[in-house]
Design a protein around this motif. Structure first.
Motif, short mmCIF file in Angstrom:
data_model
loop_
_atom_site.label_atom_id
_atom_site.label_comp_id
_atom_site.label_asym_id
_atom_site.label_seq_id
_atom_site.Cartn_x
_atom_site.Cartn_y
_atom_site.Cartn_z
N PHE A 429 4.48 -0.50 -10.08
CA PHE A 429 4.61 -1.96 -10.05
C PHE A 429 3.44 -2.65 -10.75
N GLY A 430 2.40 -1.89 -11.12
CA GLY A 430 1.26 -2.47 -11.79
C GLY A 430 0.35 -3.28 -10.88
N GLU A 431 0.51 -3.07 -9.57
CA GLU A 431 -0.30 -3.81 -8.60
C GLU A 431 -1.65 -3.12 -8.38
N SER A 432 -2.60 -3.90 -7.91
CA SER A 432 -3.91 -3.34 -7.59
C SER A 432 -3.77 -2.33 -6.45
N LYS A 433 -4.56 -1.28 -6.50
CA LYS A 433 -4.54 -0.27 -5.43
C LYS A 433 -4.84 -0.89 -4.07
N ARG A 434 -5.68 -1.94 -4.07
CA ARG A 434 -6.07 -2.57 -2.81
C ARG A 434 -4.90 -3.26 -2.12
N LYS A 435 -3.83 -3.52 -2.86
CA LYS A 435 -2.67 -4.21 -2.28
C LYS A 435 -1.62 -3.24 -1.72
N ARG A 436 -1.91 -1.95 -1.79
CA ARG A 436 -0.90 -0.98 -1.38
C ARG A 436 -0.47 -1.16 0.07
N ALA A 437 -1.35 -1.57 0.93
CA ALA A 437 -1.00 -1.76 2.34
C ALA A 437 -0.89 -3.24 2.72
N SER A 438 -0.73 -4.12 1.73
CA SER A 438 -0.63 -5.56 2.03
C SER A 438 0.59 -5.88 2.89
N TRP A 439 1.61 -5.04 2.82
CA TRP A 439 2.82 -5.26 3.62
C TRP A 439 2.52 -5.30 5.12
N ALA A 440 1.40 -4.72 5.51
CA ALA A 440 1.09 -4.59 6.94
C ALA A 440 0.25 -5.73 7.49
N LYS A 441 -0.09 -6.71 6.67
CA LYS A 441 -1.06 -7.73 7.13
C LYS A 441 -0.52 -8.60 8.26
N ASP A 442 0.80 -8.73 8.38
CA ASP A 442 1.35 -9.58 9.43
C ASP A 442 1.72 -8.81 10.69
N LEU A 443 1.46 -7.52 10.71
CA LEU A 443 1.79 -6.74 11.89
C LEU A 443 0.84 -7.08 13.04
N PRO A 444 1.33 -7.09 14.27
CA PRO A 444 0.48 -7.46 15.43
C PRO A 444 -0.30 -6.28 15.99
N PHE A 445 -0.54 -5.28 15.18
CA PHE A 445 -1.35 -4.14 15.62
C PHE A 445 -2.06 -3.55 14.41
N THR A 446 -3.06 -2.76 14.69
CA THR A 446 -3.87 -2.17 13.64
C THR A 446 -3.33 -0.79 13.26
N ILE A 447 -3.24 -0.54 11.99
CA ILE A 447 -2.87 0.79 11.52
C ILE A 447 -4.14 1.52 11.11
N LYS A 448 -4.29 2.72 11.59
CA LYS A 448 -5.50 3.49 11.32
C LYS A 448 -5.63 3.84 9.84
N ASP A 449 -6.87 3.93 9.41
CA ASP A 449 -7.17 4.44 8.08
C ASP A 449 -7.46 5.93 8.23
N ALA A 450 -6.50 6.75 7.78
CA ALA A 450 -6.61 8.21 7.98
C ALA A 450 -7.77 8.81 7.21
N ARG A 451 -8.34 8.05 6.30
CA ARG A 451 -9.50 8.55 5.56
C ARG A 451 -10.77 8.46 6.39
N LYS A 452 -10.70 7.64 7.48
CA LYS A 452 -11.91 7.36 8.26
C LYS A 452 -11.85 7.94 9.67
#
Length: 707
Positions: A429-452
């Motif tokens: 899609f040519g989008e910035s890598k930082r936007k890959r999880a932008s779909w989750a910004k309105d969720l009422p819970f936190t999704i873990k960062d598996a890298r951390k």
């Protein structure tokens, strides 16, 4: 009382010694011609690249099971498969019978004085061969009726990749070869029975012949018929003498021509089945480091196994019939690709010396060459590989040829631009890598960062599920389901790149290896137990291809996970759906990875009335997005595979929901619903959306999304 030792058949009874010598001379000549033909074929294969055989024992077992059960032939064409079984087993038994006679007459008796072709053995031998001959002739007669009167479209050799003015458009020679094969075998079979009957009439006064005549039931019935027509012993002797030579010479000619004709498939087809790669197309081959070009340009670039696959093709047309590109009028028939390459290989590689390099190029517009438009029409849906009864591996061959096109820049500008975009940004899609999880910004819970931090389940989301607005709704829905079920899951966030499945099937192997290596590194740096994905394309390559690059991960498609969560009660249903649905099997989940049951089990749990389309499960139709075709525009005014599928679904009376379980399917079919004229008649929904509608949710916690 009849002396059983006298019950036999003297092969050359009343023949002069010169005629016996002549027969053996002709026989050895036929064998010599056969051996030379085999030598030419072996030389042809040796001119291909080396291929290391792996799992030979398992391959032989699988091949024997295929031949014994005829399971690859009866699928989707039971009548033809059963007729072929009659021909095959009849031919095998008759061949064994002929070999048994040769064993006694030409080896055991002259060398050791051993004789066994007499008495009870001979009688049972005669009965078995009589029955085998009936099966052979019955199967051949059906095949004649099929070709001459039933005429299924898949046996029409009209080429979608050529125009009538092209020199290799006309394939009437194939039809003549088919009929010559059928007529030759059936005449050999019929004359064998008439020869047997004439012998019985000729020697009817000998008890050791006439009293046991019904051990050859067909011959005996014909013998009585001949007698009823007034044929006496002298006339029968003359008939037997002339027919003996006709039958024998026809059989010897048949043997001599095996390596030069369609008949060679009695050797190449079993060998092809034996060498079948269970992961053909699902796992594409890496480019060897010593290989100068990424793909196949010359016929000598093909492995010897692939050259043998070309010869194994029987022109049955099952791949032609199953191909979605061919169904919508694209210039592609998998059968014709294989036949073109076979014609090219025979012309270029059967000669004593190889022609100049330019004459070995399989790309182009000349006779036997494969057009660029043909190669780019392929959706790599694997329908051709999956249905081929002799294990021809069309898709890997097409992808190897595509690799050369990509290397030379011979592709659609939009595809080239997309590949450049993926290389630059890691997504289509040519989008910035930082936007890959932008779909989750309105969720009422936190999704873990598996890298951390460690997680039980790492969710590999995929491009379309991450960036496409329509699919983002589905992605948020799946996140809510996992959260509701208490699944400990996390994402790679910007550490995730395009999985590369379609990049690889386009033929851009270098870019694929870059993506795969990067994803494997990211995954390997995380602590998790298994991977889940909502994208069947990502599922296939991570499961089947990443291991070749050092990435061994346990992975499942979301449908398997959700079914388990429902069965365990971790997801509870607050209601069920009272609606009529049909389900589309995604190519990369269903045909590629046999994931047929989980989606259907879920639909049943949801209370849906599932009505299958005619093409379902391993015979499912492709949406048209695979093989990078989602990045290649279709010619204006042509039907798309997705539209063809919509027409099929619309024939289901009272259909309310067309259910998919793949992000690309959702994109393709929602568009096709409109363009095919069915908007308002039924809807396209992702299975996750139906599950979401039925699941009972707790009150959502007011948590913010982790950055």
């Amino acid at each position: 009382m009849l002396d059983s030792s006298l019950v036999t058949r003297i092969l050359f009874q009343d023949f002069a010694s010169w005629s016996i010598t002549l027969f053996y001379l002709l026989g050895y000549t036929a064998i010599g011609v056969f051996i030379h033909g085999v030598y030419v074929q072996v030389r042809k294969y040796r001119r291909g690249k080396p291929f290391a055989i792996a799992g030979l024992k398992a391959g032989i077992q699988r091949m024997l099971q295929d031949l014994a059960s005829h399971r690859t032939l009866v699928r989707r064409d039971r009548s033809a498969g059963r007729a072929h079984a009659l021909i095959f087993f009849g031919f095998v038994l008759l061949f064994i019978g002929t070999a048994t006679i040769t064993l006694e007459y030409d080896i055991l008796e002259p060398l050791f004085g051993w004789r066994f072709w007499r008495g009870d053995f001979y009688l049972w031998f005669s009965l078995v061969l009589d029955v085998a001959g009936v099966g052979l002739i019955a199967g051949l007669l059906y095949m004649m009726v099929r070709r001459g009167w039933i005429k299924p479209p898949k046996l029409d050799y009209a080429r979608p990749d050529r125009s009538p003015e092209d020199p290799d458009y006309n394939r009437s020679d194939y039809k003549r070869e088919d009929w010559a094969f059928l007529w030759t075998l059936i005449i050999i079979g019929i004359t064998g029975y008439v020869l047997e009957a004439a012998r019985l009439v000729w020697l009817g006064d000998q008890p050791e012949v006439w009293s046991v005549r019904f051990w050859s039931p067909v011959g005996a019935v014909l013998a009585h018929g001949m007698q009823g027509l007034g044929l006496d012993a002298d006339a029968a002797a003359m008939l037997r003498s002339g027919l003996w030579w006709f039958h024998g010479l026809l059989a010897l000619t048949f043997i001599a021509l095996i390596p030069y004709s369609k008949v060679k498939h009695i050797f190449t087809a079993p060998t092809s089945l034996m060498l079948r790669d269970p992961l053909a197309g699902r796992r594409l081959p890496k480019v060897p480091e010593e290989q100068k070009s990424a793909g196949y340009q010359y016929i000598t670039d093909f492995k010897w196994k692939e050259l043998l696959h070309l010869d194994a093709c029987t022109k049955c047309g099952r791949c032609h019939e199953a191909c979605p590109a061919n169904a919508v009028g694209a210039p592609l028939s998998p059968r014709d690709v294989i036949l073109s390459l076979r014609e090219f290989a025979n012309h270029a590689l059967e000669a004593k010396t190889l022609p100049a390099e330019a004459e070995l190029d399989v790309h182009g517009k000349g006779p036997g060459q494969v057009f660029m438009e043909t190669l780019w029409s392929c959706r790599t849906c694997l329908a051709c590989v999956e249905i081929c009864p002799v294990a021809v591996e069309h898709v890997p061959i097409i992808v190897q040829m595509r690799r050369k096109l990509v290397e030379d820049g011979n592709m659609e500008p939009l595809l080239e631009k997309t590949l450049q975009t993926i290389h630059k940004t890691g997504n289509s899609f040519g989008e910035s890598k930082r936007k890959r999880a932008s779909w989750a910004k309105d969720l009422p819970f936190t999704i873990k960062d598996a890298r951390k931090e460690p997680v039980d389940l790492l969710w590999f989301v995929g491009d379309y599920a991450s960036f496409d607005p329509r699919n983002q709704k589905v992605t948020r829905g799946f996140a809510k389901l996992m959260n509701q079920a208490g699944v400990d899951f996390g994402l790679l966030f910007e550490g995730e790149l395009n999985a590369g499945n379609d990049v690889r099937r386009v033929g851009e192997e270098g870019l694929y290896e870059f993506l795969a290596t990067a994803n494997i590194t990211s995954l390997s740096d995380c602590a998790f137990n298994s991977v889940v994905t909502t994208d069947p394309h990502s599922y296939n390559t991570i499961r089947n291809e990443y291991p070749d690059f050092g990435g061994e991960f346990e992975i499942q498609h979301y449908t398997t996970l959700v079914r388990e969560l429902l069965q365990q009660g971790r997801l509870r249903l607050r209601k069920t759906l009272d609606c009529r649905v049909t389900f589309h099997d995604p190519c990369h989940l269903g045909r590629y990875n046999r994931g047929f049951d989980a989606p259907r089990d879920i639909l049943q749990m949801l209370g849906c009335e599932l009505v299958e389309m005619e093409r379902n499960r391993d015979n499912s139709f492709c949406c048209g997005a695979g093989g990078g075709r989602i990045w290649i525009p279709d010619p204006p005014g042509t039907e798309k595979p997705s539209q063809n599928r919509m027409h099929e679904a619309a024939r289901i009376e009272g259909l309310q929901v067309f259910v998919v379980s793949c992000p690309k399917d959702l994109t393709m079919y929602e568009d096709a619903l409109k363009t095919a004229g069915y908007e308002g008649k039924f809807v396209v929904r992702e299975l996750i959306e139906l599950i979401e509608e039925c699941v009972e949710y707790d009150e959502p916690a007011a948590l913010s999304l982790q950055a």
